[in-house]
Scaffold this motif. Structure first.
Motif, PDB file in Angstrom:
ATOM      1  N   PRO A  84       0.919  -1.239   0.119  1.00  0.00           N
ATOM      2  CA  PRO A  84       0.201  -0.045  -0.017  1.00  0.00           C
ATOM      3  C   PRO A  84       0.787   1.402  -0.025  1.00  0.00           C
ATOM      4  N   PRO A  85       0.462   2.253  -0.834  1.00  0.00           N
ATOM      5  CA  PRO A  85       1.484   3.336  -0.975  1.00  0.00           C
ATOM      6  C   PRO A  85       1.900   3.865   0.441  1.00  0.00           C
ATOM      7  N   LYS A  86       1.065   4.246   1.173  1.00  0.00           N
ATOM      8  CA  LYS A  86       1.359   4.856   2.477  1.00  0.00           C
ATOM      9  C   LYS A  86       2.174   4.085   3.417  1.00  0.00           C
ATOM     10  N   GLU A  87       2.006   2.781   3.317  1.00  0.00           N
ATOM     11  CA  GLU A  87       2.873   1.863   4.100  1.00  0.00           C
ATOM     12  C   GLU A  87       4.131   1.860   3.525  1.00  0.00           C
ATOM     13  N   TYR A  88       4.335   1.842   2.152  1.00  0.00           N
ATOM     14  CA  TYR A  88       5.461   1.647   1.694  1.00  0.00           C
ATOM     15  C   TYR A  88       6.430   2.978   1.835  1.00  0.00           C
ATOM     16  N   SER A  89       5.850   4.067   1.556  1.00  0.00           N
ATOM     17  CA  SER A  89       6.454   5.309   1.816  1.00  0.00           C
ATOM     18  C   SER A  89       6.880   5.412   3.185  1.00  0.00           C
ATOM     19  N   LYS A  90       6.310   5.182   4.249  1.00  0.00           N
ATOM     20  CA  LYS A  90       6.660   5.083   5.620  1.00  0.00           C
ATOM     21  C   LYS A  90       7.680   4.223   5.777  1.00  0.00           C
ATOM     22  N   LYS A  91       7.691   2.997   5.215  1.00  0.00           N
ATOM     23  CA  LYS A  91       8.839   2.041   5.397  1.00  0.00           C
ATOM     24  C   LYS A  91      10.090   2.658   4.844  1.00  0.00           C
ATOM     25  N   VAL A  92      10.167   3.185   3.393  1.00  0.00           N
ATOM     26  CA  VAL A  92      11.209   3.776   3.069  1.00  0.00           C
ATOM     27  C   VAL A  92      11.719   4.971   4.105  1.00  0.00           C
ATOM     28  N   GLN A  93      11.109   6.013   4.463  1.00  0.00           N
ATOM     29  CA  GLN A  93      11.509   6.913   5.251  1.00  0.00           C
ATOM     30  C   GLN A  93      12.130   6.468   6.424  1.00  0.00           C
ATOM     31  N   THR A  94      11.558   5.530   7.024  1.00  0.00           N
ATOM     32  CA  THR A  94      12.088   4.856   8.316  1.00  0.00           C
ATOM     33  C   THR A  94      13.460   4.221   8.058  1.00  0.00           C
ATOM     34  N   VAL A  95      13.569   3.686   7.033  1.00  0.00           N
ATOM     35  CA  VAL A  95      14.876   3.087   6.449  1.00  0.00           C
ATOM     36  C   VAL A  95      16.057   4.059   6.418  1.00  0.00           C
ATOM     37  N   LEU A  96      15.559   5.116   5.713  1.00  0.00           N
ATOM     38  CA  LEU A  96      16.705   6.386   5.302  1.00  0.00           C
ATOM     39  C   LEU A  96      16.861   6.973   6.700  1.00  0.00           C
ATOM     40  N   SER A  97      15.909   7.069   7.435  1.00  0.00           N
ATOM     41  CA  SER A  97      16.122   7.965   8.742  1.00  0.00           C
ATOM     42  C   SER A  97      17.449   7.313   9.693  1.00  0.00           C
ATOM     43  N   ARG A  98      17.663   6.077   9.279  1.00  0.00           N
ATOM     44  CA  ARG A  98      18.593   5.429  10.162  1.00  0.00           C
ATOM     45  C   ARG A  98      20.037   6.008   9.694  1.00  0.00           C
ATOM     46  N   HIS A  99      20.199   6.800   8.460  1.00  0.00           N
ATOM     47  CA  HIS A  99      21.485   6.726   8.045  1.00  0.00           C
ATOM     48  C   HIS A  99      21.801   8.506   7.545  1.00  0.00           C
ATOM     49  N   THR A 100      21.938   9.123   8.497  1.00  0.00           N
ATOM     50  CA  THR A 100      22.580  10.397   8.229  1.00  0.00           C
ATOM     51  C   THR A 100      24.123  10.258   7.964  1.00  0.00           C
ATOM     52  N   VAL A 101      24.559  11.149   7.237  1.00  0.00           N
ATOM     53  CA  VAL A 101      25.942  11.193   6.712  1.00  0.00           C
ATOM     54  C   VAL A 101      26.887  12.471   7.825  1.00  0.00           C
ATOM     55  N   ILE A 102      27.765  11.977   8.531  1.00  0.00           N
ATOM     56  CA  ILE A 102      28.453  12.961   9.373  1.00  0.00           C
ATOM     57  C   ILE A 102      29.845  13.187   8.983  1.00  0.00           C
ATOM     58  N   TYR A 103      29.968  14.535   8.855  1.00  0.00           N
ATOM     59  CA  TYR A 103      31.710  14.931   8.668  1.00  0.00           C
ATOM     60  C   TYR A 103      32.135  15.712   9.726  1.00  0.00           C
ATOM     61  N   ASP A 104      32.965  15.206  10.712  1.00  0.00           N
ATOM     62  CA  ASP A 104      33.214  15.934  11.848  1.00  0.00           C
ATOM     63  C   ASP A 104      34.781  16.855  11.714  1.00  0.00           C
ATOM     64  N   LYS A 105      35.167  16.872  10.581  1.00  0.00           N
ATOM     65  CA  LYS A 105      36.085  17.836  10.434  1.00  0.00           C
ATOM     66  C   LYS A 105      36.322  18.379   8.873  1.00  0.00           C
ATOM     67  N   VAL A 106      37.020  19.232   8.625  1.00  0.00           N
ATOM     68  CA  VAL A 106      36.817  19.883   7.426  1.00  0.00           C
ATOM     69  C   VAL A 106      37.759  18.994   6.427  1.00  0.00           C
ATOM     70  N   PRO A 107      37.034  18.930   5.473  1.00  0.00           N
ATOM     71  CA  PRO A 107      37.707  17.735   4.189  1.00  0.00           C
ATOM     72  C   PRO A 107      39.039  18.274   3.968  1.00  0.00           C
ATOM     73  N   THR A 108      39.998  17.321   3.546  1.00  0.00           N
ATOM     74  CA  THR A 108      41.419  17.636   3.363  1.00  0.00           C
ATOM     75  C   THR A 108      41.755  17.181   2.077  1.00  0.00           C
ATOM     76  N   ARG A 109      41.059  16.216   1.386  1.00  0.00           N
ATOM     77  CA  ARG A 109      41.290  15.543   0.241  1.00  0.00           C
ATOM     78  C   ARG A 109      40.684  16.632  -1.202  1.00  0.00           C
ATOM     79  N   ILE A 110      40.804  17.774  -0.997  1.00  0.00           N
ATOM     80  CA  ILE A 110      40.172  18.653  -2.168  1.00  0.00           C
ATOM     81  C   ILE A 110      40.805  19.934  -1.894  1.00  0.00           C
ATOM     82  N   PRO A 111      41.380  20.657  -3.186  1.00  0.00           N
ATOM     83  CA  PRO A 111      40.848  19.850  -4.336  1.00  0.00           C
ATOM     84  C   PRO A 111      41.883  18.879  -4.966  1.00  0.00           C
TER      85      PRO A 111
END
Length: 752
Positions: free
Chosen positions: A20-47
């Motif tokens: 069902p679309p609502k159930e599917y959408s909620k499931k996808v959002q739940t899975v994605l919410s587990r995975h924020t991407v965190i950078y704790d320091k200034v990138p150094t390999r750039i440029p």
């Protein structure tokens, strides 16, 4: 494969969905919410001339990599369609467009943290110093080709900031002649009516003129780029992007676009952006939360590919769209002996066809050149033979030139240059390029797509049908190379896998389109009588030999198993002896799970032959732990090719249609719970299911094209019910075959 099949007919008149679309959408959002991407320091390999370690933003057309210290945040801008076009070695490459500089002098010495929310594709950067905290949120709109940045200051007092555009400088332009040259460009920056505009282009001594542009506008308090940031107030700036391939006058276009953006309009842009990403994520999902490192890399990979691959005429280069230094390694071109193909492997099963579509554009564009190489080098008219590297718009990035002749004469002396371009002795480049076309064809059976790409497939099949030598009842490959520079090899194992793949694809495409019926018998004869693989003994095990005559083994890379994957010539229903040799080869090749080139083929090859899933998952966990936060591999000079490894392998473990049988959880460790929705498999089927405590739950199959379906009964020989359109059929047997109808959903359950 000998399988006793039961036949069932399904008749449906409605289209529904696996969830069902609502159930599917909620499931996808739940899975994605587990995975924020965190950078704790200034990138150094750039440029960098290779993959960077920075937060990545993009919409498949424009890309931005965030870098710089807290007091000077640098938004590095590049575009998929901004290249220098010149068919000559080291003269054609994707280029740097410019930079957006956010200067906040009072934040010198501040702490840095960047957090990326994958579900909304929004990056939040926090810069803290004492009681002062500047938070800015940034995204490149997925719908409008604009960057929106909103800055909010927290603290007791105001601070001053500037936002300006800047052209590439000494940090971005490599100037080390004679081997690394700088070519003339046209560029400039101007400010009119509170809009700052940057442009850069190449017009002199090029095959195709290019120009791209950025326009910047601060929506409040703009005083020639100067801003007073006050506590608890939000200030926004916007940038628009374009090129001569998207608008007749790209400078005028970006100016008009940013001048029309109001505060209110940014809310509309954000809503459209987030809705696009919501729709993107709902294309499919996997839930393997007991493997958090793997699951996270799965979604980071799909985020990255969505951020760099949508422009149907200009696919991303080796390092994606994030070109931060002029003349990236390998000229950032489309390397055809795997680099261009590999990034897309996981998109077909992940049901992200829009991101895969750009792949084939440069192949269609270079068909005339491929015809010329075929005739000039081998005498085969209308065949397609391609060098190791190409670019967009019929560009040969490794073409012979005075520069090559002067500084790389050894390439000519060693016969790695043929017909005026660099082949490294490999005849297989065009066949390798057919891999992704074949994958998209079998996963979609889309007629319009097939019409577009068939001329390329036909040309490659034409080349090989005349290039092969028929001797002693078999077709033989002479004067090919398994690895770059191994000229003269006989029957290299990769080509032994690729050629039958090309022929089968040509047969099925021509049948679907009703074309070239007279050629099919020859193509089928080649499949039937292709030379077989040769073997050798290593570590007391029988393994594949890399060629019948010539190179026998290689200590790096994974070409020894690429006839298994991506060529697809061996699978779980292949001859048991071949499967044993395949597993032996995987074992003897050792830790090529972590190969700098071939992990993307090694993992799925192991799945295809039924290798121990516990070992595969353990190796994949180690693989995922060796990543920068943005999903690029640490210490690996390569780029987006590694983003296929995890999605492709996990999808294949959970559900596959290889060898024309749909199988759920057959490659998975049954001790581990898992769930997936809308994995796309061969035959144009979308499959969803769930595994709980070793028991397969409901299997839902959407037939997109109404093709025949064969599936392995996931409950062994127990009876199953197949529901569709309010009707139910009860069947039993290990394998079940059924006709399907286009757009119809089949719900399959075990009958207790």
């Amino acid at each position: 494969m000998k399988i006793k099949l039961l036949v069932a007919l399904g008749f449906l008149s409605i289209v529904c969905f696996g969830f069902p679309p609502k159930e599917y959408s909620k499931k996808v959002q739940t899975v994605l919410s587990r995975h924020t991407v965190i950078y704790d320091k200034v990138p150094t390999r750039i440029p960098s001339r290779v993959a960077v370690d920075a937060p990545l933003l993009g919409n498949g057309y424009t890309a931005i990599a965030l870098s710089g210290n807290p007091e000077k945040q640098i938004f590095r801008v590049a575009r998929n369609d901004f290249w220098r076009f010149k068919s000559a070695l080291d003269e054609s490459y994707p280029t740097v467009l410019g930079k957006i500089i956010l200067n906040v002098p009072q934040l010198e010495g501040a702490s840095y943290q960047a957090i990326q929310d994958l579900f909304t594709a929004t990056t939040t950067v926090t810069l803290s110093k004492g009681k002062t905290k500047l938070v800015y949120k940034a995204y490149v709109s997925a719908v409008d080709d604009v960057l929106v940045v909103e800055m909010t200051l927290q603290g007791d007092s105001s601070i001053e900031a500037t936002v300006n555009l800047e052209l590439p400088g000494a940090d971005e332009i490599v100037n080390q002649p004679p081997l690394e040259r700088v070519f003339p460009d046209e560029k400039g920056i101007k400010t009119e009516k509170e809009i700052e505009t940057l442009w850069r282009g190449f017009e002199k001594d090029v095959d195709q003129k290019t120009i791209a542009s950025i326009a910047l506008r601060i929506l409040q308090q703009n005083r020639n780029g100067k801003i007073t940031l006050k506590p608890n107030q939000t200030v926004r700036f916007v940038c628009a992007f374009s090129s001569n391939f998207k608008s007749e006058d790209c400078v005028k276009s970006v100016n008009s676009k940013v001048s029309a953006i109001s505060e209110k309009e940014t809310k509309t842009i954000q809503a459209k952006h987030q809705n696009w990403w919501k729709t993107y994520w709902e294309k499919s999902f996997v839930d393997i939360q007991q493997f958090p490192e793997i699951e996270k890399q799965y979604y980071i990979s799909l985020y990255g590919l969505a951020s760099c691959s949508r422009d149907k005429d200009f696919p991303p280069s080796i390092f994606g769209s994030w070109i931060t230094k002029e003349r990236p390694d390998w000229n950032g071109d489309y390397h055809l002996n795997y680099n261009h193909e590999a990034p897309y492997y996981g998109l077909y099963s992940s049901n992200r066809i829009e991101q895969a579509d750009p792949y084939y554009a440069p192949l269609l564009a270079i068909i005339p050149q491929g015809n010329l190489f075929s005739e000039k080098i081998t005498g085969i008219k209308d065949g397609i033979l391609l060098p190791v590297g190409i670019g967009p718009l019929n560009t040969d990035t490794v073409h012979q030139s005075p520069f090559l002749e002067q500084y790389f004469a050894s390439w000519i002396n060693n016969q790695t240059v043929e017909g005026g371009s660099c082949f490294w002795g490999q005849k297989s480049n065009a066949a390798y390029a057919t891999v992704d076309i074949s994958m998209q064809f079998y996963h979609t059976w889309d007629r319009a797509f097939t019409e577009k790409v068939y001329p390329f497939v036909f040309g490659v099949a034409k080349f090989w049908s005349e290039y092969l030598k028929f001797e002693d009842g078999r077709y033989v490959i002479y004067n090919d190379a398994i690895h770059e520079g191994t000229n003269g090899t006989k029957n290299p194992i990769l080509s032994l896998g690729l050629v039958p793949m090309v022929m089968k694809t040509a047969i099925d495409m021509s049948t679907l389109l009703g074309k070239n019926e007279q050629e099919r018998a020859k193509w089928q004869d080649i499949i039937n009588k292709m030379s077989t693989y040769t073997f050798q003994e290593k570590n007391n095990k029988t393994v594949f030999r890399y060629s019948e005559k010539g190179t026998d083994w290689w200590d790096g890379n994974t070409l020894g198993i690429q006839h298994i994957y991506p060529a697809g010539q061996i699978g779980i229903y292949s001859d048991p002896k071949l499967l044993e040799i395949s597993k032996n080869t995987i074992e003897v090749m050792g830790d090529r799970w972590f190969d700098s080139n071939g992990s993307n083929s090694f993992f799925p090859a192991a799945v295809r032959i039924g290798y121990d899933p516990e070992i595969i998952l353990e190796k994949m966990k180690q693989y995922c732990l060796d990543m920068y936060p943005n999903g690029f591999r640490r210490g690996n000079p390569h780029g987006i090719e590694n983003w296929s490894t995890v999605p492709n392998t996990i999808n294949e473990m959970l559900c596959t249609g290889h060898q024309d049988v749909v199988r759920v959880f057959e490659g998975w460790n049954k001790k581990e719970d898992a769930e997936f929705g809308n994995i796309r498999v061969e035959g144009a089927f979308l499959v969803s299911s769930k595994l709980i405590k070793g028991e397969v739950q409901t299997v839902t199959i959407v037939s997109e094209q109404g093709r025949p379906l064969a599936f392995l009964n996931p409950w062994k020989a127990k009876k199953v019910s197949i529901k569709s359109n309010g009707k139910t059929q009860i069947l039993s047997g290990e394998f079940i075959k059924m006709n399907t109808e286009k757009g119809v959903v089949y719900t399959i359950n075990c009958v207790l």
